[in-house]
Design a protein around this motif. Structure first.
Motif, short mmCIF file in Angstrom:
data_model
loop_
_atom_site.label_atom_id
_atom_site.label_comp_id
_atom_site.label_asym_id
_atom_site.label_seq_id
_atom_site.Cartn_x
_atom_site.Cartn_y
_atom_site.Cartn_z
N CYS A 106 72.56 2.06 43.04
CA CYS A 106 73.30 2.10 44.30
C CYS A 106 72.79 3.16 45.26
O CYS A 106 72.34 4.23 44.85
N GLY A 112 75.16 2.63 50.96
CA GLY A 112 75.70 1.40 51.53
C GLY A 112 75.97 0.30 50.53
O GLY A 112 76.48 -0.77 50.90
N THR A 113 75.66 0.52 49.27
CA THR A 113 75.86 -0.50 48.24
C THR A 113 77.33 -0.65 47.92
O THR A 113 78.07 0.33 47.81
N ARG A 173 71.62 -11.20 51.47
CA ARG A 173 71.89 -9.90 50.87
C ARG A 173 71.20 -9.79 49.51
O ARG A 173 71.09 -10.76 48.77
N ARG A 174 70.74 -8.58 49.20
CA ARG A 174 70.10 -8.34 47.90
C ARG A 174 71.19 -8.02 46.88
O ARG A 174 71.89 -7.02 47.01
N ASP A 199 68.00 -0.17 46.00
CA ASP A 199 68.32 -0.59 47.37
C ASP A 199 69.10 -1.91 47.42
O ASP A 199 68.90 -2.73 48.29
N TRP A 200 70.02 -2.07 46.48
CA TRP A 200 70.81 -3.30 46.43
C TRP A 200 71.95 -3.25 47.43
O TRP A 200 72.55 -2.20 47.65
N ASP A 201 72.26 -4.40 48.01
CA ASP A 201 73.41 -4.49 48.90
C ASP A 201 74.70 -4.64 48.10
O ASP A 201 75.73 -4.04 48.43
#
Length: 218
Positions: A166, A169-170, A70-71, A139-141
């Motif tokens: 964010c 989906g973050t 995950r990022r 695009d961070w998780d």
């Protein structure tokens, strides 16, 4: 008497040194972290390992939050304890803080490379909330933070930064000691909810520490 007075602050006590450090070993969820805490040199709250970082690290494992691959970006990383822990569990981590905090942060990353090497070595980058957040992707998780909430004048800047980082989906996980003098509760109840759905997911009454989960309002 000979007129001489004993020095009340002996030099060897290091009371007047610009900085001093403390090396500590933490064993948490099967990971051994070696963290140098550098006090002084204007590092302020970035110097110590806060209990909030330990509690959030434990929470992520106990709740089986997926980290591998995950990022992840950590805000106000300080010593890097939380982000380094996530990286040791396979996350692709970027650690951020003010420029002055980066050298000891990078040293802790280097000191905690796993025996087999990093799957993905954590990045260490400067990030001043509300100032240079646009240089980061959106695009961070996961966005992580431990004991970030100290200065009310930064609350809007932090929310602005979070909104940029964010997407729908973050998931944001923040852990804070609820300090009345720093209006910590006000951040989570008034500022963050303006742009995020906020849920209190864990409360430690004894240490007055809360963990919050937040997702962007769309």
């Amino acid at each position: 008497m000979n007129g001489e007075v004993d020095d009340p602050f002996p030099v060897e006590d290091c009371l007047f040194e610009e900085t001093f450090s403390n090396d500590s070993v933490y064993n948490i969820c099967g990971q051994e972290l070696r963290i140098k805490q550098v006090f002084g040199a204007n590092l302020g709250v970035a110097a110590p390992v806060w209990e909030a970082a330990i509690q959030l690290s434990n929470y992520l494992v106990e709740q089986s939050v997926e980290l591998k691959g995950r990022r992840v970006i950590e805000l106000g990383a300080g010593t890097g304890f939380l982000g380094i822990f996530a990286a040791r569990l396979g996350a692709v981590v970027t650690l951020t803080d003010l420029p002055i905090a980066l050298p000891p942060l990078q040293a802790n990353v280097s000191a905690n490379m796993p025996p087999g090497g990093w799957t993905s070595a954590p990045s260490v980058l400067p990030l001043s909330w509300g100032t240079d957040h646009l240089t980061f992707s959106s695009d961070w998780d996961l966005v992580l933070g431990a004991d970030l909430i100290y200065l009310p004048e930064t609350f809007l800047l932090l929310v602005e930064t979070l909104v940029h980082l964010c997407h729908s989906g973050t998931v944001v996980f923040f852990c804070s000691k609820m300090r009345t003098e720093h209006k910590t509760e006000e951040f989570y109840e008034e500022y963050l909810p303006t742009r995020f759905r906020v849920e209190l997911v864990q409360r430690d009454e004894l240490q007055n520490i809360n963990i919050y989960k937040a997702t962007l309002r769309t």
